[in-house]
Scaffold this motif. Structure first.
Motif, PDB file in Angstrom:
ATOM      1  N   CYS A  44      -3.579 -10.880  -8.398  1.00 55.46           N
ATOM      2  CA  CYS A  44      -4.527  -9.898  -8.947  1.00 55.46           C
ATOM      3  C   CYS A  44      -3.872  -8.830  -9.807  1.00 55.46           C
ATOM      4  N   ASN A  45      -2.573  -8.957 -10.081  1.00 60.61           N
ATOM      5  CA  ASN A  45      -1.859  -8.029 -10.961  1.00 60.61           C
ATOM      6  C   ASN A  45      -2.017  -6.562 -10.566  1.00 60.61           C
ATOM      7  N   PRO A  46      -1.800  -6.229  -9.289  1.00 62.95           N
ATOM      8  CA  PRO A  46      -1.852  -4.825  -8.897  1.00 62.95           C
ATOM      9  C   PRO A  46      -0.591  -4.096  -9.362  1.00 62.95           C
ATOM     10  N   SER A  47      -0.647  -2.780  -9.411  1.00 64.27           N
ATOM     11  CA  SER A  47       0.556  -2.013  -9.754  1.00 64.27           C
ATOM     12  C   SER A  47       1.444  -1.804  -8.535  1.00 64.27           C
ATOM     13  N   GLY A  48       0.916  -2.005  -7.348  1.00 63.83           N
ATOM     14  CA  GLY A  48       1.696  -1.898  -6.124  1.00 63.83           C
ATOM     15  C   GLY A  48       0.859  -2.323  -4.940  1.00 63.83           C
ATOM     16  N   VAL A  49       1.511  -2.891  -3.909  1.00 60.62           N
ATOM     17  CA  VAL A  49       0.803  -3.347  -2.716  1.00 60.62           C
ATOM     18  C   VAL A  49       1.599  -2.930  -1.481  1.00 60.62           C
ATOM     19  N   THR A  50       0.900  -2.392  -0.490  1.00 61.27           N
ATOM     20  CA  THR A  50       1.485  -2.073   0.806  1.00 61.27           C
ATOM     21  C   THR A  50       0.692  -2.793   1.883  1.00 61.27           C
ATOM     22  N   LEU A  51       1.389  -3.574   2.712  1.00 59.79           N
ATOM     23  CA  LEU A  51       0.761  -4.373   3.758  1.00 59.79           C
ATOM     24  C   LEU A  51       1.155  -3.809   5.110  1.00 59.79           C
ATOM     25  N   THR A  52       0.172  -3.567   5.978  1.00 60.27           N
ATOM     26  CA  THR A  52       0.466  -2.901   7.248  1.00 60.27           C
ATOM     27  C   THR A  52      -0.287  -3.538   8.406  1.00 60.27           C
ATOM     28  N   ASP A  53       0.257  -3.319   9.584  1.00 58.85           N
ATOM     29  CA  ASP A  53      -0.404  -3.628  10.847  1.00 58.85           C
ATOM     30  C   ASP A  53       0.155  -2.684  11.892  1.00 58.85           C
ATOM     31  N   GLY A  54      -0.491  -2.612  13.053  1.00 56.00           N
ATOM     32  CA  GLY A  54      -0.024  -1.728  14.106  1.00 56.00           C
ATOM     33  C   GLY A  54       1.002  -2.345  15.024  1.00 56.00           C
ATOM     34  N   ASN A  55       1.409  -3.582  14.754  1.00 57.04           N
ATOM     35  CA  ASN A  55       2.301  -4.317  15.630  1.00 57.04           C
ATOM     36  C   ASN A  55       3.565  -4.705  14.879  1.00 57.04           C
ATOM     37  N   VAL A  56       4.726  -4.426  15.473  1.00 59.92           N
ATOM     38  CA  VAL A  56       6.005  -4.668  14.814  1.00 59.92           C
ATOM     39  C   VAL A  56       6.206  -6.154  14.527  1.00 59.92           C
ATOM     40  N   THR A  57       5.867  -7.029  15.490  1.00 62.23           N
ATOM     41  CA  THR A  57       6.041  -8.467  15.310  1.00 62.23           C
ATOM     42  C   THR A  57       5.239  -8.959  14.118  1.00 62.23           C
TER      43      THR A  57
END
Length: 333
Positions: free
Chosen positions: A158-171
């Motif tokens: 999708c040609n974003p300028s930046g992406v941050t992927l998160t979850d509440g679990n370290v694994t």
């Protein structure tokens, strides 16, 4: 989509869920999770929660194909692909081959780590068909589970300028880092652990002090991405399962969404949970738009399943798209 091979020791689950006769919403949902993991009939008296969320697994929008040449003892890799307007889209997703313990699943809204849910599939497919939504935008995914499937598709296509992927679990986040590297996106995709309660508390404190939060919590997430905490697009798929996290998720989205940004929340209704989240978002100051007809193919598949699949329950399985935007302040005069 196929489920991950996960198991939970039944006595640990029973200690968490209590007796099958217990009637609170939280207990019933933990029993639902236990059933999905252990497939244990004694945890579910006949007639209770007759339609498990895992009996229906996919709208067949993205097809998984196991990659035999990259499998190892710890994980399996799948290629998820779809064709839209004669164009092929595919990403490689890692699934951990592990017997998760109850303690590893309990403590966060961690049901997204069990498998890829239909909401993730539908949100990812919707964004591929509407790539302009994220084009040249800074994108955040909250509660992405083991795959952050929607965010990974956005990052690749999708040609974003930046992406941050998160979850509440370290694994989960460690697994997503492997996925990002495998798809050659590590140079512009950030991954980190975000627990909504901590994020929401930090945002509330900053607001009470008249400040805007300036960066991520150093202990919670990769802080190499220094921003004002604002994102143009925030994504969340099937994160409304537990009521106790509702207000924290609303606050996190509100605090990190740009004034002219949009949050796309995809989830089934599941009784009153979806509507309660929408009402909480309105109370916080969002404009909220619910959309069931967000994609013609998804809607057609929904109607087909209603006619021909007895295991399909729209309340549990059909994702509704909730679009959240901030109310525009009217200038004085």
């Amino acid at each position: 989509m196929s489920t991950e091979i996960l198991q939970v020791t039944e006595d640990k689950v029973k200690r968490k869920t209590g007796s099958p006769k217990d009637g609170t919403t939280a207990q019933r949902r933990w029993r639902l999770l236990a059933r999905a993991l252990t497939r244990s009939p004694e945890l579910y008296p006949e007639g209770e929660d007759e339609i498990s969320v895992r009996r229906f697994t996919s709208f067949d929008l993205l097809r998984p194909l196991i990659l035999e040449n990259v499998a190892d003892a710890e994980s399996s890799w799948y290629e998820y692909s779809t064709v839209i307007d004669n164009e092929l889209f595919d990403v490689q997703i890692r699934k951990i081959n592990k017997n998760f313990t109850a303690n590893e699943l309990i403590g966060f809204n961690n049901t997204g780590n069990v498998c890829v849910w239909p909401s993730e599939e539908c949100l990812g497919y919707y964004l591929l068909k509407n790539r302009n939504i994220c084009r040249n935008k800074v994108v955040l995914e909250l509660g992405g589970g083991m795959s952050c499937l929607a965010g990974v598709l956005v990052a690749k296509y999708c040609n974003p300028s930046g992406v941050t992927l998160t979850d509440g679990n370290v694994t989960s986040v460690d697994n997503v880092r492997c996925i990002v590297a495998r798809n050659s996106m590590a140079d512009f995709v950030r991954c980190g652990v975000v627990q909504w309660a901590r994020a929401a508390n930090a945002l509330r404190q900053a607001g009470n002090n008249g400040n805007r939060i300036q960066s991520w919590d150093a202990e919670a997430v990769d802080e190499s991405r220094q921003t004002d905490g604002l994102y143009d697009v925030i994504l969340s798929a099937d994160c409304l399962f537990f009521d106790e996290a509702r207000l924290d998720l609303v606050e996190t989205i509100y605090g990190w969404l740009a004034d002219d940004g949009v949050a796309l929340v995809m989830a089934p209704r599941r009784g009153p949970t979806f509507q309660r989240f929408a009402e909480a978002a309105l109370k916080r100051g969002f404009l909220a738009r619910q959309n069931e007809h967000y994609d013609a193919k998804v809607w057609s598949r929904h109607l087909e399943l209603l006619k021909h699949n007895q295991e399909y329950c729209p309340d549990l399985h059909f994702p509704i798209l909730l679009e959240l935007t901030k109310q525009t302040k009217t200038p004085p005069g």
